[in-house]
Write a protein that holds these residues in place. Sequence first.
Motif, PDB file in Angstrom:
ATOM      1  N   TRP A 152      -1.427   4.366  -7.292  1.00  0.00           N
ATOM      2  CA  TRP A 152      -2.481   4.977  -6.475  1.00  0.00           C
ATOM      3  C   TRP A 152      -2.771   6.333  -7.098  1.00  0.00           C
ATOM      4  O   TRP A 152      -1.880   7.191  -7.171  1.00  0.00           O
ATOM      5  N   LYS A 212      -6.239   8.296   1.403  1.00  0.00           N
ATOM      6  CA  LYS A 212      -5.375   7.482   2.273  1.00  0.00           C
ATOM      7  C   LYS A 212      -4.591   8.380   3.242  1.00  0.00           C
ATOM      8  O   LYS A 212      -4.485   8.078   4.428  1.00  0.00           O
ATOM      9  N   GLU A 263      -7.190   8.674  -4.512  1.00  0.00           N
ATOM     10  CA  GLU A 263      -6.844   7.601  -3.563  1.00  0.00           C
ATOM     11  C   GLU A 263      -5.739   8.046  -2.609  1.00  0.00           C
ATOM     12  O   GLU A 263      -5.762   7.723  -1.415  1.00  0.00           O
ATOM     13  N   PRO A 306       0.834  -1.207   0.000  1.00  0.00           N
ATOM     14  CA  PRO A 306       0.000   0.000   0.000  1.00  0.00           C
ATOM     15  C   PRO A 306       0.870   1.260   0.000  1.00  0.00           C
ATOM     16  O   PRO A 306       2.061   1.189   0.299  1.00  0.00           O
ATOM     17  N   GLU A 330      -6.361   9.645   6.253  1.00  0.00           N
ATOM     18  CA  GLU A 330      -6.556   8.705   7.367  1.00  0.00           C
ATOM     19  C   GLU A 330      -5.433   8.841   8.386  1.00  0.00           C
ATOM     20  O   GLU A 330      -5.581   8.485   9.551  1.00  0.00           O
TER      21      GLU A 330
END
Length: 232
Positions: free
Chosen positions: A175, A183, A179, A49, A186
Amino acid sequence: MTDYVIPPPPQATLDVAGSSKKFPVRRIWCVGRNYIEHIREMGQDERAPPFFFAKPADAIVPDGGTVPYPSLTKDMHHEVELVVALKSGGINIPVEKANGCIYGYGVGVDLTRRDLQIASRELKRPWEVGKAFDASAPCGPLKPAAEIGHPAKGRITLKVNGQVRQDGDLNQLIWNVPEIISKLSEMVALEAGDIIMTGTPAGVAATVAGDKLECEVEGIGKLTVTIGQPKK
Ligand code: MN
Protein backbone atom coordinates in the motif's frame (compact mmCIF):
# COMPACT_ATOMS: atom_id res chain seq x y z
CA MET A 1 -3.20 31.52 29.60
CA THR A 2 -4.48 28.20 30.95
CA ASP A 3 -3.78 27.64 34.62
CA TYR A 4 -2.86 23.95 34.87
CA VAL A 5 -3.02 22.00 38.14
CA ILE A 6 0.22 20.23 37.17
CA PRO A 7 2.81 21.34 34.59
CA PRO A 8 1.66 20.27 31.09
CA PRO A 9 3.78 17.49 29.57
CA PRO A 10 6.32 18.58 26.96
CA GLN A 11 5.30 18.59 23.29
CA ALA A 12 6.81 15.61 21.43
CA THR A 13 8.86 16.79 18.44
CA LEU A 14 10.96 15.64 15.49
CA ASP A 15 13.99 17.42 14.13
CA VAL A 16 13.93 18.90 10.62
CA ALA A 17 17.09 18.23 8.60
CA GLY A 18 19.13 21.36 7.99
CA SER A 19 16.96 23.52 10.26
CA SER A 20 16.75 24.47 13.93
CA LYS A 21 12.94 24.30 13.67
CA LYS A 22 11.01 21.36 15.09
CA PHE A 23 8.04 19.37 13.83
CA PRO A 24 5.43 18.93 16.62
CA VAL A 25 4.10 15.38 16.85
CA ARG A 26 0.41 14.84 17.60
CA ARG A 27 -0.14 11.10 17.01
CA ILE A 28 1.95 8.19 15.76
CA TRP A 29 0.15 5.73 13.49
CA CYS A 30 1.72 2.53 12.18
CA VAL A 31 0.80 0.23 9.29
CA GLY A 32 0.74 -3.44 10.26
CA ARG A 33 2.02 -5.39 7.26
CA ASN A 34 3.14 -3.65 4.12
CA TYR A 35 6.05 -5.56 2.50
CA ILE A 36 5.39 -9.02 1.03
CA GLU A 37 8.65 -10.62 2.27
CA HIS A 38 7.93 -9.49 5.85
CA ILE A 39 4.36 -10.86 5.66
CA ARG A 40 5.84 -14.18 4.49
CA GLU A 41 8.42 -14.27 7.29
CA MET A 42 5.60 -13.66 9.81
CA GLY A 43 3.36 -16.30 8.16
CA GLN A 44 0.46 -13.89 7.49
CA ASP A 45 -2.14 -13.36 4.74
CA GLU A 46 -0.53 -11.60 1.76
CA ARG A 47 -3.79 -10.25 0.38
CA ALA A 48 -5.27 -8.62 3.50
CA PRO A 49 -6.10 -4.89 3.43
CA PRO A 50 -3.85 -2.55 5.49
CA PHE A 51 -4.50 -2.27 9.22
CA PHE A 52 -3.28 0.27 11.72
CA PHE A 53 -2.13 0.59 15.30
CA ALA A 54 -0.76 3.52 17.31
CA LYS A 55 2.11 4.47 19.56
CA PRO A 56 2.19 7.34 22.06
CA ALA A 57 3.85 10.51 20.76
CA ASP A 58 6.24 10.55 23.73
CA ALA A 59 7.72 7.20 22.57
CA ILE A 60 9.90 9.09 20.07
CA VAL A 61 13.67 8.77 20.47
CA PRO A 62 15.74 11.20 18.38
CA ASP A 63 18.74 10.43 16.17
CA GLY A 64 21.74 9.63 18.37
CA GLY A 65 19.51 8.63 21.29
CA THR A 66 19.49 5.55 23.50
CA VAL A 67 16.57 3.15 23.95
CA PRO A 68 16.62 1.54 27.40
CA TYR A 69 15.95 -2.19 26.87
CA PRO A 70 12.24 -2.43 27.76
CA SER A 71 10.69 -4.41 30.59
CA LEU A 72 8.79 -7.74 30.34
CA THR A 73 10.29 -8.90 27.01
CA LYS A 74 13.00 -11.33 25.97
CA ASP A 75 12.51 -10.69 22.25
CA MET A 76 12.53 -7.01 21.22
CA HIS A 77 12.65 -6.71 17.42
CA HIS A 78 13.73 -3.86 15.15
CA GLU A 79 11.47 -2.84 12.23
CA VAL A 80 12.95 -0.07 10.06
CA GLU A 81 10.26 2.01 8.37
CA LEU A 82 9.67 5.05 6.17
CA VAL A 83 8.03 7.77 8.29
CA VAL A 84 5.56 10.23 6.77
CA ALA A 85 4.82 13.50 8.62
CA LEU A 86 1.59 15.39 7.91
CA LYS A 87 1.16 19.17 7.66
CA SER A 88 -2.61 18.87 7.23
CA GLY A 89 -5.27 16.19 7.52
CA GLY A 90 -8.97 15.52 7.18
CA ILE A 91 -11.38 12.63 6.87
CA ASN A 92 -11.92 10.45 3.79
CA ILE A 93 -8.93 12.02 2.02
CA PRO A 94 -8.93 10.94 -1.66
CA VAL A 95 -5.76 9.13 -2.76
CA GLU A 96 -5.03 11.84 -5.33
CA LYS A 97 -5.13 14.57 -2.63
CA ALA A 98 -3.07 12.69 -0.02
CA ASN A 99 0.38 13.95 -1.07
CA GLY A 100 -0.86 17.49 -0.44
CA CYS A 101 -1.13 16.64 3.30
CA ILE A 102 2.54 15.63 3.62
CA TYR A 103 5.11 17.88 5.28
CA GLY A 104 8.03 15.51 4.87
CA TYR A 105 9.66 12.13 5.31
CA GLY A 106 12.04 10.46 7.71
CA VAL A 107 13.33 7.08 8.82
CA GLY A 108 12.08 5.42 11.99
CA VAL A 109 12.08 2.12 13.85
CA ASP A 110 8.89 0.42 15.03
CA LEU A 111 10.43 -1.34 18.03
CA THR A 112 8.34 -4.36 18.96
CA ARG A 113 8.22 -6.64 22.00
CA ARG A 114 7.58 -9.57 19.65
CA ASP A 115 6.95 -12.14 22.37
CA LEU A 116 4.29 -9.92 23.98
CA GLN A 117 2.77 -8.93 20.63
CA ILE A 118 2.36 -12.58 19.60
CA ALA A 119 0.97 -13.54 23.01
CA SER A 120 -1.60 -10.69 22.74
CA ARG A 121 -2.52 -11.77 19.24
CA GLU A 122 -3.09 -15.36 20.34
CA LEU A 123 -5.25 -14.22 23.28
CA LYS A 124 -7.15 -11.79 20.97
CA ARG A 125 -6.03 -8.92 23.18
CA PRO A 126 -4.87 -5.43 22.08
CA TRP A 127 -1.30 -4.92 20.83
CA GLU A 128 -0.25 -2.00 23.05
CA VAL A 129 1.92 -4.13 25.32
CA GLY A 130 3.88 -5.30 22.28
CA LYS A 131 4.00 -2.04 20.31
CA ALA A 132 3.24 1.08 22.36
CA PHE A 133 5.88 0.98 25.08
CA ASP A 134 8.30 3.69 26.25
CA ALA A 135 10.97 4.68 23.69
CA SER A 136 9.42 2.36 21.07
CA ALA A 137 9.51 4.93 18.24
CA PRO A 138 13.03 6.11 17.34
CA CYS A 139 12.73 8.60 14.48
CA GLY A 140 15.34 10.61 12.60
CA PRO A 141 15.13 14.15 11.22
CA LEU A 142 12.49 14.95 8.60
CA LYS A 143 13.30 15.98 5.05
CA PRO A 144 10.61 18.37 3.77
CA ALA A 145 8.68 17.23 0.70
CA ALA A 146 9.24 20.79 -0.56
CA GLU A 147 12.91 19.76 -0.97
CA ILE A 148 12.76 16.10 -2.00
CA GLY A 149 9.29 15.62 -3.47
CA HIS A 150 7.42 12.36 -2.79
CA PRO A 151 9.82 9.42 -3.21
CA ALA A 152 8.21 6.24 -4.54
CA LYS A 153 11.45 4.25 -4.51
CA GLY A 154 14.71 4.17 -2.59
CA ARG A 155 16.68 1.60 -0.61
CA ILE A 156 15.63 1.15 3.03
CA THR A 157 18.17 -0.55 5.29
CA LEU A 158 18.91 -1.33 8.92
CA LYS A 159 22.29 -2.45 10.20
CA VAL A 160 22.99 -3.89 13.63
CA ASN A 161 26.58 -3.33 14.73
CA GLY A 162 27.59 -2.81 11.10
CA GLN A 163 25.82 -5.94 9.73
CA VAL A 164 22.93 -5.42 7.31
CA ARG A 165 19.79 -7.07 8.77
CA GLN A 166 16.99 -5.41 6.77
CA ASP A 167 17.36 -4.36 3.15
CA GLY A 168 14.35 -3.40 1.05
CA ASP A 169 13.09 -0.71 -1.29
CA LEU A 170 10.20 1.71 -0.97
CA ASN A 171 8.98 0.43 -4.34
CA GLN A 172 8.06 -2.82 -2.52
CA LEU A 173 5.36 -1.14 -0.40
CA ILE A 174 2.10 -3.05 -0.94
CA TRP A 175 0.00 0.00 0.00
CA ASN A 176 1.75 3.18 -1.12
CA VAL A 177 1.84 6.35 0.97
CA PRO A 178 -1.20 8.11 -0.60
CA GLU A 179 -3.23 4.89 -0.23
CA ILE A 180 -2.19 4.58 3.42
CA ILE A 181 -3.19 8.19 4.19
CA SER A 182 -6.50 7.78 2.39
CA LYS A 183 -7.33 4.49 4.15
CA LEU A 184 -6.28 5.76 7.60
CA SER A 185 -8.41 8.89 7.15
CA GLU A 186 -11.47 6.63 6.82
CA MET A 187 -10.77 5.38 10.34
CA VAL A 188 -9.84 8.61 12.16
CA ALA A 189 -9.58 12.30 11.34
CA LEU A 190 -5.96 13.01 10.49
CA GLU A 191 -4.40 16.30 11.61
CA ALA A 192 -1.24 18.32 11.12
CA GLY A 193 1.42 16.79 13.36
CA ASP A 194 0.38 13.18 12.78
CA ILE A 195 3.15 10.85 11.66
CA ILE A 196 2.78 7.45 10.03
CA MET A 197 5.23 4.55 10.13
CA THR A 198 4.56 2.77 6.85
CA GLY A 199 5.59 -0.83 7.54
CA THR A 200 8.83 -2.80 7.54
CA PRO A 201 10.68 -4.90 4.95
CA ALA A 202 11.85 -8.45 5.77
CA GLY A 203 14.68 -9.21 8.16
CA VAL A 204 13.15 -8.29 11.51
CA ALA A 205 15.08 -9.84 14.39
CA ALA A 206 15.92 -9.50 18.06
CA THR A 207 18.10 -6.67 19.29
CA VAL A 208 19.82 -6.50 22.68
CA ALA A 209 21.48 -4.01 25.01
CA GLY A 210 24.69 -2.71 23.48
CA ASP A 211 23.48 -2.95 19.87
CA LYS A 212 23.92 0.02 17.56
CA LEU A 213 21.09 0.33 15.02
CA GLU A 214 21.94 2.31 11.88
CA CYS A 215 19.00 2.97 9.57
CA GLU A 216 18.80 4.71 6.24
CA VAL A 217 16.29 5.47 3.55
CA GLU A 218 18.07 6.48 0.36
CA GLY A 219 17.41 10.12 -0.45
CA ILE A 220 15.59 10.75 2.83
CA GLY A 221 17.99 10.36 5.71
CA LYS A 222 19.59 8.33 8.44
CA LEU A 223 18.90 7.39 12.04
CA THR A 224 21.29 5.88 14.55
CA VAL A 225 20.17 4.67 17.97
CA THR A 226 21.76 2.52 20.65
CA ILE A 227 19.98 -0.09 22.73
CA GLY A 228 20.89 0.55 26.36
CA GLN A 229 20.56 -1.25 29.67
CA PRO A 230 17.08 -1.56 31.20
CA LYS A 231 15.89 1.34 33.35
CA LYS A 232 16.21 0.69 37.08
MN1 MN B 1 6.05 -2.12 11.89
